[in-house]
Motif scaffolding. Structure first.
Motif: not given
Length: 155
Positions: A89-90, A95-97, A102-105, A123-124
Motif C-alpha cells: 500500500k505504501q 507511485i501515485g504521488q 515534478g515529484y521525486s522520492i 516525496v517532494g
C-alpha cells in the motif's frame, strides 16, 4: 517525522534545499554482510541518493556506504542499489504521488531504531532557483532577528 527515532546517522541537507517535502515514510533497508557495521560507525552518505520504484519494489540508489575497515573480502560495492522494505500500500501510494509532474522520492535521513537501520524517505516537488533563493533570504532574516533578540536580552 517518524515516531521513536533512535540515533541519527546521516542527514540529507541537500534534499530540503532542492525539494519541498510534502510527505514522509519510514522504510527499512536490506543490507548485506558488513554494511550495518559501517553504518553504525556513521560511514554513510545520502547526499546524491534517490529512490526508484522498479517492479513494484522500492530501491535506493547512489547511497554511499563506505567499506568496513575490518571487512576485507566480505565488503560490498559502496554505491550498489539497496532494496527498501515497504508495504504494498505504501509503494502504491508512492507511485501515485510520483506520477504527478515534478515529484521525486528522496531519502531525508538514516537512523537506528531498535537496532535496525531505517531510512526516512520523503516525496517532494523540485524547487526552482528563485524558490531556493527565497528560502535562503527567509533563513537569513530569521537569523538576524534571533541575533537582535539575543543582543537585546543581554542588556
Amino acid at each position: 517525522m517518524a515516531k521513536g527515532q533512535g540515533k541519527v546517522l546521516a542527514i540529507n541537507k541537500k534534499a530540503n534545499h532542492d525539494f519541498a517535502i510534502e510527505d514522509t515514510i519510514e522504510a527499512g533497508i536490506v543490507l548485506q554482510g558488513t554494511e550495518i557495521k559501517s553504518i553504525r560507525n556513521g560511514k554513510v552518505q545520502l547526499r546524491d541518493a534517490f529512490v526508484l520504484i522498479r517492479n513494484n519494489e522500492a530501491w535506493i540508489s547512489n547511497m554511499h556506504i563506505s567499506p568496513y575497515e575490518q571487512g576485507n573480502q566480505f565488503n560490498h560495492d559502496p554505491l550498489r542499489s539497496r532494496k527498501l522494505l515497504l508495504h504494498k500500500k505504501q509503494i502504491a501510494a508512492l507511485i501515485g504521488q510520483v506520477k504527478q509532474d515534478g515529484y521525486s522520492i528522496v531519502p531525508l535521513k538514516m537512523y537506528l531504531k531498535d537496532g535496525f537501520a531505517k531510512v526516512l524517505i520523503g516525496v517532494g516537488k523540485g524547487k526552482k532557483l528563485y524558490d531556493k533563493r527565497e528560502d535562503l533570504k527567509k533563513k537569513e532574516a530569521k537569523r538576524e532577528v534571533e541575533r537582535a533578540f539575543k543582543a537585546k536580552q543581554q542588556y
